[in-house]
Design a protein around this motif. Structure first.
Motif, PDB file in Angstrom:
ATOM      1  N   LEU A  28     -25.329 -17.294  49.988  1.00  0.00           N
ATOM      2  CA  LEU A  28     -25.253 -15.845  48.499  1.00  0.00           C
ATOM      3  C   LEU A  28     -24.478 -14.968  48.351  1.00  0.00           C
ATOM      4  O   LEU A  28     -23.954 -14.382  46.983  1.00  0.00           O
ATOM      5  CB  LEU A  28     -26.282 -14.742  49.199  1.00  0.00           C
ATOM      6  CG  LEU A  28     -27.593 -15.362  49.347  1.00  0.00           C
ATOM      7  CD1 LEU A  28     -28.340 -14.916  50.024  1.00  0.00           C
ATOM      8  CD2 LEU A  28     -28.702 -15.778  48.216  1.00  0.00           C
ATOM      9  N   ASP A  29     -23.270 -14.710  49.240  1.00  0.00           N
ATOM     10  CA  ASP A  29     -22.110 -14.599  49.123  1.00  0.00           C
ATOM     11  C   ASP A  29     -20.993 -15.124  47.987  1.00  0.00           C
ATOM     12  O   ASP A  29     -20.648 -14.672  47.284  1.00  0.00           O
ATOM     13  CB  ASP A  29     -21.091 -14.764  50.563  1.00  0.00           C
ATOM     14  CG  ASP A  29     -21.344 -13.635  51.569  1.00  0.00           C
ATOM     15  OD1 ASP A  29     -21.983 -13.041  51.242  1.00  0.00           O
ATOM     16  OD2 ASP A  29     -21.125 -14.103  53.173  1.00  0.00           O
ATOM     17  N   GLN A  30     -21.429 -16.195  48.050  1.00  0.00           N
ATOM     18  CA  GLN A  30     -20.888 -16.901  47.035  1.00  0.00           C
ATOM     19  C   GLN A  30     -21.337 -17.111  45.512  1.00  0.00           C
ATOM     20  O   GLN A  30     -20.462 -16.415  44.471  1.00  0.00           O
ATOM     21  CB  GLN A  30     -19.952 -18.466  47.300  1.00  0.00           C
ATOM     22  CG  GLN A  30     -20.080 -19.520  46.911  1.00  0.00           C
ATOM     23  CD  GLN A  30     -20.184 -21.373  46.540  1.00  0.00           C
ATOM     24  OE1 GLN A  30     -20.884 -20.767  46.961  1.00  0.00           O
ATOM     25  NE2 GLN A  30     -19.386 -21.732  46.244  1.00  0.00           N
ATOM     26  N   LEU A  31     -22.177 -16.898  46.003  1.00  0.00           N
ATOM     27  CA  LEU A  31     -23.072 -16.000  44.747  1.00  0.00           C
ATOM     28  C   LEU A  31     -21.756 -14.369  44.028  1.00  0.00           C
ATOM     29  O   LEU A  31     -22.111 -14.939  42.451  1.00  0.00           O
ATOM     30  CB  LEU A  31     -23.864 -15.773  44.423  1.00  0.00           C
ATOM     31  CG  LEU A  31     -25.191 -16.073  43.587  1.00  0.00           C
ATOM     32  CD1 LEU A  31     -25.300 -17.948  43.059  1.00  0.00           C
ATOM     33  CD2 LEU A  31     -26.763 -16.003  43.853  1.00  0.00           C
ATOM     34  N   ASP A  32     -21.931 -13.858  44.828  1.00  0.00           N
ATOM     35  CA  ASP A  32     -21.290 -12.777  44.931  1.00  0.00           C
ATOM     36  C   ASP A  32     -19.955 -12.898  44.264  1.00  0.00           C
ATOM     37  O   ASP A  32     -19.715 -11.871  43.387  1.00  0.00           O
ATOM     38  CB  ASP A  32     -21.619 -11.268  45.705  1.00  0.00           C
ATOM     39  CG  ASP A  32     -23.372 -11.265  45.704  1.00  0.00           C
ATOM     40  OD1 ASP A  32     -23.894 -10.277  44.410  1.00  0.00           O
ATOM     41  OD2 ASP A  32     -23.149 -10.212  46.965  1.00  0.00           O
ATOM     42  N   ARG A  33     -19.787 -13.168  44.455  1.00  0.00           N
ATOM     43  CA  ARG A  33     -18.541 -13.612  44.647  1.00  0.00           C
ATOM     44  C   ARG A  33     -17.748 -14.257  42.770  1.00  0.00           C
ATOM     45  O   ARG A  33     -16.930 -14.167  42.953  1.00  0.00           O
ATOM     46  CB  ARG A  33     -17.179 -14.121  45.596  1.00  0.00           C
ATOM     47  CG  ARG A  33     -16.290 -13.504  46.433  1.00  0.00           C
ATOM     48  CD  ARG A  33     -15.879 -14.708  47.449  1.00  0.00           C
ATOM     49  NE  ARG A  33     -16.255 -16.144  47.616  1.00  0.00           N
ATOM     50  CZ  ARG A  33     -16.791 -16.210  48.191  1.00  0.00           C
ATOM     51  NH1 ARG A  33     -17.371 -15.885  48.745  1.00  0.00           N
ATOM     52  NH2 ARG A  33     -17.245 -17.960  48.140  1.00  0.00           N
ATOM     53  N   GLU A  34     -19.132 -15.348  43.102  1.00  0.00           N
ATOM     54  CA  GLU A  34     -18.507 -16.197  41.873  1.00  0.00           C
ATOM     55  C   GLU A  34     -18.577 -15.984  40.461  1.00  0.00           C
ATOM     56  O   GLU A  34     -18.208 -15.714  39.799  1.00  0.00           O
ATOM     57  CB  GLU A  34     -18.884 -16.788  42.106  1.00  0.00           C
ATOM     58  CG  GLU A  34     -17.552 -17.800  42.921  1.00  0.00           C
ATOM     59  CD  GLU A  34     -17.902 -19.547  42.763  1.00  0.00           C
ATOM     60  OE1 GLU A  34     -18.562 -20.337  42.955  1.00  0.00           O
ATOM     61  OE2 GLU A  34     -17.299 -19.821  43.896  1.00  0.00           O
ATOM     62  N   LEU A  35     -20.068 -14.705  40.522  1.00  0.00           N
ATOM     63  CA  LEU A  35     -21.111 -14.365  39.632  1.00  0.00           C
ATOM     64  C   LEU A  35     -21.180 -12.434  39.328  1.00  0.00           C
ATOM     65  O   LEU A  35     -20.944 -12.080  39.850  1.00  0.00           O
ATOM     66  CB  LEU A  35     -22.603 -14.892  39.701  1.00  0.00           C
ATOM     67  CG  LEU A  35     -22.128 -16.411  39.467  1.00  0.00           C
ATOM     68  CD1 LEU A  35     -23.585 -16.774  39.520  1.00  0.00           C
ATOM     69  CD2 LEU A  35     -21.942 -16.605  37.976  1.00  0.00           C
ATOM     70  N   VAL A  36     -20.484 -12.714  38.058  1.00  0.00           N
ATOM     71  CA  VAL A  36     -19.701 -11.032  37.113  1.00  0.00           C
ATOM     72  C   VAL A  36     -21.387 -10.396  37.667  1.00  0.00           C
ATOM     73  O   VAL A  36     -21.832 -11.065  36.176  1.00  0.00           O
ATOM     74  CB  VAL A  36     -18.575 -10.992  36.598  1.00  0.00           C
ATOM     75  CG1 VAL A  36     -18.293  -9.830  36.000  1.00  0.00           C
ATOM     76  CG2 VAL A  36     -17.688 -10.825  36.855  1.00  0.00           C
ATOM     77  N   GLY A  37     -21.690  -9.036  37.738  1.00  0.00           N
ATOM     78  CA  GLY A  37     -22.523  -8.468  37.086  1.00  0.00           C
ATOM     79  C   GLY A  37     -23.949  -8.765  37.667  1.00  0.00           C
ATOM     80  O   GLY A  37     -23.935 -10.008  38.385  1.00  0.00           O
ATOM     81  N   LEU A  38     -25.076  -9.514  36.658  1.00  0.00           N
ATOM     82  CA  LEU A  38     -26.540 -10.802  37.319  1.00  0.00           C
ATOM     83  C   LEU A  38     -27.219  -9.715  38.082  1.00  0.00           C
ATOM     84  O   LEU A  38     -27.828 -10.015  39.141  1.00  0.00           O
ATOM     85  CB  LEU A  38     -26.204 -11.553  37.203  1.00  0.00           C
ATOM     86  CG  LEU A  38     -25.523 -12.190  35.878  1.00  0.00           C
ATOM     87  CD1 LEU A  38     -25.275 -13.902  36.426  1.00  0.00           C
ATOM     88  CD2 LEU A  38     -26.039 -12.484  35.138  1.00  0.00           C
ATOM     89  N   VAL A  39     -26.997  -8.043  38.319  1.00  0.00           N
ATOM     90  CA  VAL A  39     -27.426  -7.351  39.426  1.00  0.00           C
ATOM     91  C   VAL A  39     -29.180  -7.906  40.060  1.00  0.00           C
ATOM     92  O   VAL A  39     -29.394  -8.670  41.030  1.00  0.00           O
ATOM     93  CB  VAL A  39     -26.952  -5.846  39.943  1.00  0.00           C
ATOM     94  CG1 VAL A  39     -27.508  -5.475  40.846  1.00  0.00           C
ATOM     95  CG2 VAL A  39     -26.269  -6.077  39.096  1.00  0.00           C
ATOM     96  N   PRO A  40     -29.593  -7.222  38.712  1.00  0.00           N
ATOM     97  CA  PRO A  40     -31.191  -7.918  38.692  1.00  0.00           C
ATOM     98  C   PRO A  40     -32.063  -9.847  39.194  1.00  0.00           C
ATOM     99  O   PRO A  40     -31.768  -9.466  40.015  1.00  0.00           O
ATOM    100  CB  PRO A  40     -31.719  -8.456  37.402  1.00  0.00           C
ATOM    101  CG  PRO A  40     -30.961  -7.818  36.544  1.00  0.00           C
ATOM    102  CD  PRO A  40     -29.837  -7.263  37.387  1.00  0.00           C
ATOM    103  N   VAL A  41     -30.700 -10.761  38.887  1.00  0.00           N
ATOM    104  CA  VAL A  41     -30.741 -11.882  39.155  1.00  0.00           C
ATOM    105  C   VAL A  41     -30.389 -12.406  40.385  1.00  0.00           C
ATOM    106  O   VAL A  41     -30.934 -12.935  41.131  1.00  0.00           O
ATOM    107  CB  VAL A  41     -29.629 -12.601  38.259  1.00  0.00           C
ATOM    108  CG1 VAL A  41     -29.854 -14.051  38.706  1.00  0.00           C
ATOM    109  CG2 VAL A  41     -30.258 -12.883  36.488  1.00  0.00           C
ATOM    110  N   LYS A  42     -29.291 -11.821  41.002  1.00  0.00           N
ATOM    111  CA  LYS A  42     -29.124 -11.808  42.371  1.00  0.00           C
ATOM    112  C   LYS A  42     -29.881 -11.007  43.380  1.00  0.00           C
ATOM    113  O   LYS A  42     -30.905 -12.251  44.717  1.00  0.00           O
ATOM    114  CB  LYS A  42     -27.877 -10.733  42.872  1.00  0.00           C
ATOM    115  CG  LYS A  42     -26.197 -11.775  41.386  1.00  0.00           C
ATOM    116  CD  LYS A  42     -25.201 -10.801  42.284  1.00  0.00           C
ATOM    117  CE  LYS A  42     -23.974 -11.959  41.290  1.00  0.00           C
ATOM    118  NZ  LYS A  42     -23.120 -10.778  41.444  1.00  0.00           N
TER     119      LYS A  42
END
Lengths: 309, 138
Positions: A28-42
C-alpha cells in the motif's frame, strides 16, 4: 452462524499483528509512493485490503468458510493506471493468501476469441489455465461482446469465462478493465458478469498538476531533469495536450517525455565536438518541449505514433 | 491385477491434493506437463494417446489438474497418466510419470508360453482386457 468450537482455533487475534505480518502495508505504501493522485482508487484498495484481511481472520476463527468473490472491474480512461494497480492488486491478494502466486496475465479479446468455429473454447481455456493461481487481467473487456454480430465467437469466450469465474474462485481472480461507459454497456448486456464482480473501481482522470508530478517522477526515475524554463514549457504542454483528442493521461505524458529525450539526444549530438558533462546529459531544455506539434494546436500526425506506443 | 508403472505406483493411488503437490514440484522445476490416456495396459505400450498438447507455459497446478479432470470426465474408465518433460538437456525427456486414474476393474494379464524349435520356450504377456476391441475394454 455460531462459531465452531475447535481446539486448533485461536480465542482472539491481533489485527495489527496480522496486518504487519501480511506485508500488505508495504504494497500500500508503494502504491502511495509510486502512483500520483488516484485518491479514490487508493481508498477503495485500502478498503478492499481491510475487508480481505478481516475475512481471512474470520476464516481462521471459523466464522466463515467460503472464499469471498474477488473478481473486479477497473473502469477509467486510458493511461489512468489500471494495469499498474492490477499488478499491485495481484501482489496484495497474494500476500493475503487469496491467490497462490502474484502473477498477472494480461489479455485482450484477441487472446481469448478464436477465428473459426471450435477455436474459441480451447483458446480461452488455454489462457485461463495460464492465469490460474494468479490474476487474469482482461483489457478492454467490452470488446468480448459484439452485439452487432450474432455469430461472433466472443459470446462463447464469455460463457467459459463466467463458468470458471463461478466454479474456480479459489484458482483464479479476474479483473476486467476498460472505458467506463463502454463497460457499463457491456455489463448491462451481460448481467452474469455484473453479479459475479464484487468490486467496481473507477479511475478518475488526472488533473494537470498530477500529470506534471507524474512527468517529474518519470524523468526522475530516468535521471533527467528540466530547466526552470522547460518546467514551464512542460506545464503549458500539459494544458494544451489535455484539450486535444486522443489524450491518454499518463501514457501521453510518458510519450511526450520520450520524444523530448529524443530531441535532447539530437541536440547533444549536433554539438558533439564539445565536451559534455553529466549535467548536460541530464538536462531537458524548454525548446525540446516547445517544438512539439501540440503547441501548434494539432496532433494529427502525432496520433498514429501515440497509438502505436 | 493392479498395474504399477511410473512414479509412486506401489503406493496407494494419489489423492488430488497429492497430485497437486507433485504438479507443483514439476512446475517449480520448469518441466512441461502432459496428460495421456490409454485402454491398453501392456507395459510395452509406451505411446499413450495424448489429451491435448503438453502444457508448456503454466505457472500453477490448477491448470494441469483442470485438464486431468477434463480427461477423467471424457474417459472415466481408462488409464490416465501425467508425465513431466524436462527440456533442459536440449531434448524433451521424461522425468516423472504418475498414473492419476485407473479403471475400476483391472483384469490383469495372462502369461502365454510359445514353443519354438528345440525345447526353447518364449513367453508373452497378454492383457485379458486386450481381447476386446479398443474402446470396449473397460
Amino acid at each position: 452462524m455460531q462459531p465452531v468450537a475447535d481446539e486448533g482455533r485461536p480465542e482472539s487475534v491481533n489485527l495489527q499483528a496480522v496486518f504487519e505480518q501480511s506485508g500488505i502495508a508495504e504494497v500500500l505504501d508503494q502504491l502511495d509512493r509510486e502512483l500520483v493522485g488516484l485518491v479514490p482508487v487508493k481508498t477503495r484498495i485500502k478498503e478492499i485490503a481491510a475487508l480481505l484481511l478481516v475475512d481471512k481472520l474470520r476464516k481462521e476463527m471459523g466464522l466463515v468458510s467460503e472464499t469471498p468473490t474477488l473478481h473486479m472491474s477497473f473502469t477509467g480512461s486510458p493511461g489512468t493506471g489500471k494495469t499498474t494497480v492490477a499488478l499491485r492488486m495481484a501482489n496484495i491478494l497474494h500476500r493475503l493468501g487469496y491467490i497462490r502466486s502474484d502473477h498477472l496475465v494480461t489479455v485482450t479479446r484477441d487472446d481469448l476469441v478464436g477465428q473459426y468455429i471450435g477455436h474459441t473454447a480451447p483458446k480461452t481455456k488455454e489462457v485461463l489455465k495460464r492465469a490460474m493461481g494468479g490474476v487474469l487481467f482482461i483489457d478492454e473487456a467490452y470488446y468480448l461482446y459484439r452485439p452487432e454480430n450474432e455469430r461472433d465467437y466472443g459470446q462463447e469466450a464469455i460463457e467459459i469465462l463466467l463458468q470458471v469465474m463461478e466454479n474456480q474462485r479459489d484458482d483464479l481472480v479476474v479483473i476486467l478493465a476498460g472505458y467506463a461507459n463502454r463497460m457499463e454497456r457491456f455489463f448491462s448486456s451481460n448481467p452474469g458478469f455484473r453479479s459475479r464482480i464484487a468490486h467496481h473501481i473507477d479511475f478518475p482522470d488526472y488533473s494537470a498538476d498530477e500529470l506534471f508530478e507524474i512527468g517529474q517522477l518519470i524523468m526522475g526515475q530516468q535521471n533527467y531533469r528540466f530547466t526552470p524554463a522547460a518546467e514551464q514549457a512542460f506545464r503549458d504542454y500539459i494544458q494544451q495536450r489535455m484539450r486535444q483528442p486522443h489524450f491518454a493521461n499518463a501514457r501521453s505524458i510518458r510519450n511526450a517525455l520520450d520524444r523530448a529525450r529524443f530531441r535532447q539526444a539530437t541536440r547533444l549530438f549536433e554539438r558533439r565536438a564539445e565536451q559534455l558533462t553529466a549535467e548536460d546529459l541530464m538536462t531537458i531544455e524548454a525548446d525540446e518541449l516547445r517544438v512539439s506539434r501540440v503547441f501548434e494546436g494539432g496532433i494529427a500526425s502525432d496520433r498514429t505514433r501515440e497509438e502505436l506506443a | 491385477m493392479r498395474i504399477t508403472q511410473g512414479t509412486f505406483s506401489f503406493l496407494p493411488d494419489l489423492t488430488d491434493q497429492q497430485i497437486t503437490k507433485q504438479i507443483r514440484y514439476c512446475l517449480d522445476k520448469g518441466w512441461a506437463l502432459n496428460v495421456e490416456y490409454t485402454d491398453d495396459p501392456h507395459p510395452r505400450n509406451t505411446y499413450w494417446e495424448m489429451w491435448g498438447v503438453p502444457m508448456f507455459d503454466l505457472r500453477d497446478p490448477a491448470g494441469v489438474l483442470y485438464e486431468v479432470n477434463q480427461c477423467r470426465k471424457a474417459f472415466p474408465d481408462t488409464y490416465i497418466r501425467l508425465s513431466a518433460f524436462d527440456a533442459s538437456p536440449g531434448w524433451e525427456s521424461i522425468r516423472l510419470s504418475i498414473i492419476v486414474q485407473r479403471p475400476k476393474e483391472e483384469p490383469g494379464f495372462t502369461l502365454e508360453r510359445t514353443e519354438h524349435e528345440g525345447r526353447r520356450i518364449g513367453y508373452r504377456t497378454r492383457a485379458y482386457s486386450a481381447n476386446k476391441p479398443v474402446g470396449e475394454r473397460y
